[in-house]
Design an enzyme around this catalytic site. Structure first.
Site, mmCIF file in Angstrom:
data_model
loop_
_atom_site.group_PDB
_atom_site.id
_atom_site.type_symbol
_atom_site.label_atom_id
_atom_site.label_comp_id
_atom_site.label_asym_id
_atom_site.label_seq_id
_atom_site.Cartn_x
_atom_site.Cartn_y
_atom_site.Cartn_z
ATOM 1 C CG PHE A 189 -1.804 -0.890 1.485
ATOM 2 C CD1 PHE A 189 -3.213 -0.820 1.395
ATOM 3 C CD2 PHE A 189 -1.605 -2.340 1.833
ATOM 4 C CE1 PHE A 189 -4.330 -1.893 1.409
ATOM 5 C CE2 PHE A 189 -2.563 -3.275 2.143
ATOM 6 C CZ PHE A 189 -3.807 -3.193 1.693
ATOM 7 C CG ASP A 190 1.165 5.750 -1.682
ATOM 8 O OD1 ASP A 190 2.074 6.163 -1.072
ATOM 9 O OD2 ASP A 190 0.452 6.903 -2.184
ATOM 10 C CG MET A 191 0.426 6.378 5.117
ATOM 11 S SD MET A 191 1.945 6.783 6.070
ATOM 12 C CE MET A 191 2.123 8.396 5.472
ATOM 13 C CG PHE A 222 -3.886 -1.632 -2.572
ATOM 14 C CD1 PHE A 222 -5.305 -1.870 -3.175
ATOM 15 C CD2 PHE A 222 -3.207 -2.753 -2.157
ATOM 16 C CE1 PHE A 222 -5.914 -2.904 -2.958
ATOM 17 C CE2 PHE A 222 -3.958 -3.935 -1.886
ATOM 18 C CZ PHE A 222 -5.229 -4.317 -2.333
ATOM 19 C CG ASP A 263 -3.066 8.302 -3.756
ATOM 20 O OD1 ASP A 263 -1.870 7.689 -3.533
ATOM 21 O OD2 ASP A 263 -3.133 9.495 -3.712
#
Length: 216
Positions: A7-9, A165, A167
């Site tokens: 995951f990106d944060m 994941f 954005d």
């Protein structure tokens, strides 16, 4: 064997980008460099602070300057965001389900370590993510795949055995360049802006663990 999840944060685990926008806008104004939304979308989101500050200042900051600017800007961000800290909708349930199924998980973020430590402390995320790769652990920022390749190695997985994941557009490019399938979370960009991804979700209420944990 299930895929590992990386995951990106910012914009993925937590919807921090509106607060980063406020902080960057205020800090850039202090420096005499007003910025627009379009400029931030190109030069801030998904980028390491060194790269963002280079675009803002027109010159690459040395280590001392980077530390000074990072502390000032991120302190402003933390002050703005602290009353609003929360996981994005649906993520708490998903993380607990993934943990119960033994899915290996990591965070690979362009954020500075002080922000990672703040978010992890406030939300108790350490139990989910034994592997964290932050901006201090890479030499090349997204869209370079270095950060995702390091996360995969730390999880003892091959790139194709990981699911990313993201954005940001630069983050999606980094995941794809690493040879990993990517799920785009439409918090920072509109769904139509993403291409070549496996799936676009508004938040994690749109994501089915059962469809993916065996490596769909």
């Amino acid at each position: 064997m299930p895929r590992a999840w990386i995951f990106d944060m910012d914009g993925v685990l937590v919807d921090t980008n509106p607060f980063h926008k406020q902080a960057w806008t205020a800090y850039a104004k202090q420096l005499g460099h007003p910025v627009t939304d379009n400029w931030m979308a190109r030069h801030i989101y998904g980028k390491m602070n060194r790269d963002a500050l280079t675009s803002l200042l027109g010159t690459t900051p040395d280590d001392a300057q980077l530390a000074t600017h990072t502390l000032a800007k991120e302190s402003l961000f933390i002050e703005l965001y602290k009353p609003h800290v929360a996981l994005v909708p649906g993520l708490s349930v998903l993380l607990n389900e993934a943990l119960a199924k033994g899915i290996p998980m990591a965070v690979a973020t362009s954020a500075p370590r002080m922000n990672v430590q703040f978010i992890f402390r406030e939300l108790g995320l350490g139990k989910y993510f034994p592997v964290v790769i932050d901006e201090e652990m890479v030499t090349r920022g997204k869209p370079d795949p270095e950060i995702y390749l390091k996360a995969a190695k730390a999880l003892n997985r091959q790139p194709e055995e990981c699911l990313v994941f993201e954005d940001s557009l630069s983050g999606v490019q980094a995941g794809l360049a690493a040879g990993m399938p990517v799920v785009a979370v439409a918090t920072t960009h509109k769904a139509y802006e993403f291409s070549e991804v496996e799936l676009v979700i508004k938040d994690f209420r749109d994501f089915s663990l059962e469809d993916w944990w065996n490596g769909k």
